[in-house]
Every structure is written in C-alpha cells, then in structure tokens.
Design a protein around this motif. Sequence first.
Motif, PDB file in Angstrom:
ATOM      1  N   UNK A   1      43.410  35.235  54.546  1.00  0.00           N
ATOM      2  CA  UNK A   1      42.598  34.074  54.226  1.00  0.00           C
ATOM      3  C   UNK A   1      44.159  34.280  52.500  1.00  0.00           C
ATOM      4  N   UNK A   2      43.723  35.214  51.864  1.00  0.00           N
ATOM      5  CA  UNK A   2      44.057  34.975  50.393  1.00  0.00           C
ATOM      6  C   UNK A   2      45.379  35.535  50.834  1.00  0.00           C
ATOM      7  N   UNK A   3      46.297  36.417  51.470  1.00  0.00           N
ATOM      8  CA  UNK A   3      47.369  36.731  51.819  1.00  0.00           C
ATOM      9  C   UNK A   3      47.961  35.511  51.807  1.00  0.00           C
ATOM     10  N   UNK A   4      47.881  34.883  53.460  1.00  0.00           N
ATOM     11  CA  UNK A   4      48.776  33.747  53.007  1.00  0.00           C
ATOM     12  C   UNK A   4      48.417  32.288  51.881  1.00  0.00           C
TER      13      UNK A   4
ATOM     14  N   UNK B   1      38.697  36.362  44.618  1.00  0.00           N
ATOM     15  CA  UNK B   1      37.331  36.826  45.510  1.00  0.00           C
ATOM     16  C   UNK B   1      37.290  37.558  46.302  1.00  0.00           C
ATOM     17  N   UNK B   2      38.108  36.905  47.138  1.00  0.00           N
ATOM     18  CA  UNK B   2      37.985  38.005  48.737  1.00  0.00           C
ATOM     19  C   UNK B   2      38.462  39.143  48.808  1.00  0.00           C
ATOM     20  N   UNK B   3      39.587  39.577  47.429  1.00  0.00           N
ATOM     21  CA  UNK B   3      39.795  41.225  47.660  1.00  0.00           C
ATOM     22  C   UNK B   3      39.306  41.738  46.513  1.00  0.00           C
ATOM     23  N   UNK B   4      39.440  43.368  46.707  1.00  0.00           N
ATOM     24  CA  UNK B   4      38.489  44.437  46.146  1.00  0.00           C
ATOM     25  C   UNK B   4      39.399  44.180  44.516  1.00  0.00           C
ATOM     26  N   UNK B   5      40.648  44.229  45.514  1.00  0.00           N
ATOM     27  CA  UNK B   5      41.463  44.648  43.944  1.00  0.00           C
ATOM     28  C   UNK B   5      42.344  43.438  44.039  1.00  0.00           C
TER      29      UNK B   5
ATOM     30  N   UNK C   1      49.062  41.236  43.254  1.00  0.00           N
ATOM     31  CA  UNK C   1      49.315  42.823  43.526  1.00  0.00           C
ATOM     32  C   UNK C   1      47.249  42.631  44.563  1.00  0.00           C
ATOM     33  N   UNK C   2      47.023  43.309  45.336  1.00  0.00           N
ATOM     34  CA  UNK C   2      46.263  42.487  46.358  1.00  0.00           C
ATOM     35  C   UNK C   2      45.495  43.800  46.611  1.00  0.00           C
ATOM     36  N   UNK C   3      44.304  44.415  46.952  1.00  0.00           N
ATOM     37  CA  UNK C   3      43.954  45.895  47.559  1.00  0.00           C
ATOM     38  C   UNK C   3      42.927  44.903  48.088  1.00  0.00           C
TER      39      UNK C   3
ATOM     40  N   UNK D   1      35.751  39.866  60.669  1.00  0.00           N
ATOM     41  CA  UNK D   1      35.736  38.994  59.053  1.00  0.00           C
ATOM     42  C   UNK D   1      36.448  39.261  57.842  1.00  0.00           C
ATOM     43  N   UNK D   2      36.496  40.548  57.972  1.00  0.00           N
ATOM     44  CA  UNK D   2      37.209  41.674  56.743  1.00  0.00           C
ATOM     45  C   UNK D   2      39.075  41.108  57.100  1.00  0.00           C
TER      46      UNK D   2
END
Length: 633
Positions: free
Chosen positions: A42-45, A110-114, A128-130, A35-36
Amino acid sequence: MRWPLLTTSIEREEDVIAVRQRVRGLGERLGFGVQDQTRIATAVSEIARNALGYAGGGKVEYGVDDGREGQSLAIRISDAGPGIPELDAILEGRYRSTTGLGIGITGSRRLMDRFEISSTVGRGTVVTFGKLLPAGGKSFTGAGLAAMADAVARARPEDPSAAMREQNRDLLRSLAEIAEREEEALRLNAELAETNRGVVALYAELETQAVQLREAGANLESQVAARTAELAEANERLRAEALERGRMEHDLRQAQKMEAVGQLTGGIAHDFNNLLTGIVGSLDLLQSRMAKGRMENIGRYVETAMSSANRAAALTHRLLAFARRQPLDPKPTDANALIIGMSDLLRRTISEAIELRIETAHGLWPTLCDPHQLENAILNLAINARDAMPNGGSLTIQTRNGHLSEKVADPRPGDMPEEFVCIRVTDTGTGMRPEIIARAFDPFFTTKPLGQGTGLGLSMIYGFAKQSEGHARIESEVGVGTSIGIYLPRYRGAGAEVATVAEVPELQRGEGEIVLVVEDEQVVRDLVVEVLHDLGYRTLQAVDGPTGLQVLQTSAKIDLLITDVGLPGLNGRQMADQARETRPDLKVLFITGYAEGAATPTGFLDVGMAMITKPFPVETLAARVSAMIAAKA
C-alpha cells in the motif's frame, strides 16, 4: 542500498499495479506476513501513483539493506517532476492537497519503519522506504537475493481486475480489523463507565475522611511545631558538641602522630648520631695519623669505622623491614629444615641456663618467604626471650599448619592468610602487661635499659611478616611468659624445590666478560666498576635508565647487566624487561636500597635475575657477579 535487486519504470497505471505486485512478492519471499505485505504494498503503490500523477512517471529500485538492527527491504522511488514546494507543510500536517498527495505521503510514512523524502523544485523527488525483516528469520546474501530478484522479475503481472480484487480483499480485512477494534473499544468503554461510578462513590468517602484528617492535622500542627522547635534546639546542641568532639579527636590524633614521629625520628637521630660519631671520629683520626706519618693502629680505626657503618646498614634494614619496604628474595622455604639448621646458632646465642626445645610439625607445608629474613626474625625472638629470662628458663620453638577458621585474639588487627604456616617462639620469662603488648611492635619502643636495645627487633619482625603477606601476633602474661607467632602463607607451587639458606658460592675471576653498569649515583657506580675491573671483567657504564636501554638495544656483547632499581627516567626493572625483548637470556643483577617495586613480596625476580641490597660488602658483590657470570643461561 547494500543488495540492489531490480529496477522498473512507472509510465502508466498498469505499472503502478505491477509495482504493488512485485513489492508484495518480494515481501512474501523475504518472510513478511500477510498484513506486513499489505502495508508495504500500500505504501509503495501510493507513492508510485503520486509519481505518475504528479510527475508523469518515475523509476522504482528494489533491494535489501544491512544495518545495526538487521536486514531490511529497501525501496527507492524517484521522479524528474516539478518537485513538491509544500513538502515541509505536508510532513508537519499543515497542508491539505486537493489531489490526495499529502495524505499519500503522510500515510505511507506511518506504514514503514524507514521513510525518507527529498524534493527540489524543478528537479524532482526521491522517496526511500525501509521495512525491517521479521525477527528470527534467515539472513539473505548475494546468490539467494539474485535468484529472488530473477523470480520476481520473471513473474507475469496479474490482470488489473484481479489486482483490484486483491486490493478489495485487503481493504475488507482492514475493515474487519477496524470493526473488531471498535467492538473492543465499546466493551472497554462500558467497563470504564462502571468503574467510574465506583470511583465517584469512593471519592465521596475519601472527601469525608479528608475533612476529618484536616481537622486532626490542624491539632497536630501546633504540637509538631512546638516539638520541632525543641528538637531543633537539641539538634543544634548536639551539632556543636559533635564539632567540638571532632576537633578534640583530631587534636588528639595529631598529638599522637607527632609523638610517634618524634619518638621515631628521635630514635633514628640518636642511633645514627652514635654511629656517625664512630665513623667520622675514626676517619678523622685516620686522616690525622696518616698526615703525620704515624701508621700504627691504622687498622683499628678502619675496623671501628667499618663496624659503625655495618651497624648503620643493619639499622636501615630494620627500619625498612618495619615500613614493609625492605627488598625481599622470596623462595619456597621449609621452615622445619631452616629452624633445625639454626639450632647450633640458637644454643650459642642463649644462656646455658635456658633449655632450648624445637618441636617441628610432621608434614609442615612449605611457605614462600625470604629465608634470610625468617632466620633473622627467629634469632631476634630468641634474643628477646633470653633477655626476658635472666635467671634461666625454657625457650620453645614450634611449627604447625593452620587455617583462618581458628579464632585468635589479636592486639594489633590485621589480615591473616587463609592457610598458613605458624612459627611460634615461647619463653617462660617475665611476660608483658597489656599496655606493653599494645606498643610492642612500634619502632624504637623498648623496655630494656638504655643502650641494651634499639626497639626495632619486634617492629622488624612485624614488618617482615606483613610484607610476606602474613601476620605476627603476641600473647603474654606477666610472670608466666611470652609467646610470639609468625604466620606465613602456605605455598602451593607445583614442583618447586624447597629452599634453605644458601652458602656463598666460590669466587671465580673473570675472563674479560663485558658487564653493563647502570647507576645514577657516581660513587656507587665507580665502586662497582672498580670491583669488576679487579675481578677481570670489562665494563660499560650508563647514568640512567634511558641511556642504559640505548646501550642494551645495540649489538654490543653484554654478559651481565648490573642496575640500580630506582633510576631516573626509567627504573631498573622496566629497563631490564624492555632489554629482554631483544636479549631474552640477559642476566640481571639488581642493586637497591629502597625501591617500591623491589619491595614486593612475590613476582619481582624472574629467571636469570638476582638482587643485593645497599649498602653491600665488596665481597658480596664480587661473589654474586662471579656466580651469575659462571651460571649457564
């Protein structure tokens, strides 16, 4: 980014699919669940597709970051497009784009911690995602991450149709999860409806009871109001009485305090005036006779002045003992041996009509105290016992071991040591009434006729016991006698030699050894220097702690340091401790009258240190200096 792994470009739709596949592969290798992995991909693409559609392409950087909460997967997507002028409105949910750009940004956040995004019009956008790595998983470092990056880079991109099927499977899983949650929501809604019907019925019943309570409350209010007024009036009277009582108690304590201070200062003034009369009168006569050339009887005047000065010194020592500020030299002491060694002195002190009995306990524990002060305490008790038996009787001195569990009545409460050595002095004299016992330890309180006692004997004993971390207690009955116990803590030091009162060592002359004298009082400093010169020593002088420390920090040879404890700027013990950092074998002789640090019961003097108390006879100073110089370091 702490551990950069891989950088790819976005130029066409196939690159967006490749980004999704790579980030999913990295997520799997880093321990993320399915799931993660889907959420991250999904968020990155989605942001990668925005970069392609909005800016015509961009760059994707993959890596791992270290943080306070642990390691995290880090992705940075940057483009050189026109920027997003409506970014603030998008982030606040106030903007709806026709291209889906706003939904992509807010959904990815909403899907990422950062999630951090910055955009400059005309210069492009950086996102920038985290995502924190799963708790309990392993940590990744350089070599492992490099191998992981290489494996992901070498992985062949899947067929776009296969990637689309994988996305469809992800979507179906998400739809199944939504359907399951909807069923759960329907079930909970049915339960809430049933509960609501019960609540409505309960509310109706409570409303009926509330009406009844309001009616009862109305009746009570008038009763409570009347009773409250009565209580307020009574409370005001009590407050006034309490204030008056407090004022009277304060006045009483102040009066008692002033009475005690008056008694103390009056006693001190009386005794010191008598002693000063002997000193000043003898010195006046001595000066007058010497001026006239009459040298007869000069020795008698000197002896009278010295006798009065020595009595004044003894008086100050007793006052310090009561105040628990006398400088002590505690040693492991065998009370049995000390008392037996005093037996001849005690027999000479008491009357022949008094029988002396010494009953020492077998296996008596050693105690840590100043043996000289313990001797003085026992001698004082023997003298008091003698005065209480003018027609003779018996004086018994007993020793024993004891424990705190013993229940004893105490007219003057105080802390008792848990395990103690008790020295008890008992007489068969006249005894004391309870009101006398209650004041017996007070300074200058005495029942003896004027001129036959200072009233400091028992107060000195009490102060010595408390300063030694022990206690003192009186038991007495009129017509039967008095028993006074000194309770000193048990000493458990391993391998310590039990000390008794030491003899004064043989006086030896110096051979030019160098002694540093640090004393802020010039008269005392000159006296010490004069004695040292007479003994054959050379001297250095300093007037305060900082100046003395400067001398000690030079390379000058110093065989002994003599210092006052209470020095300005830096006290004697602090100066000696700092000097021993560079001179570890430095011998130190402290001289003190009253110094807070010097009066502690234990732990003041280290090896190679000694102490004498002001005022001291010149012979005592000379003997102590001679012994310390002669002793091996």
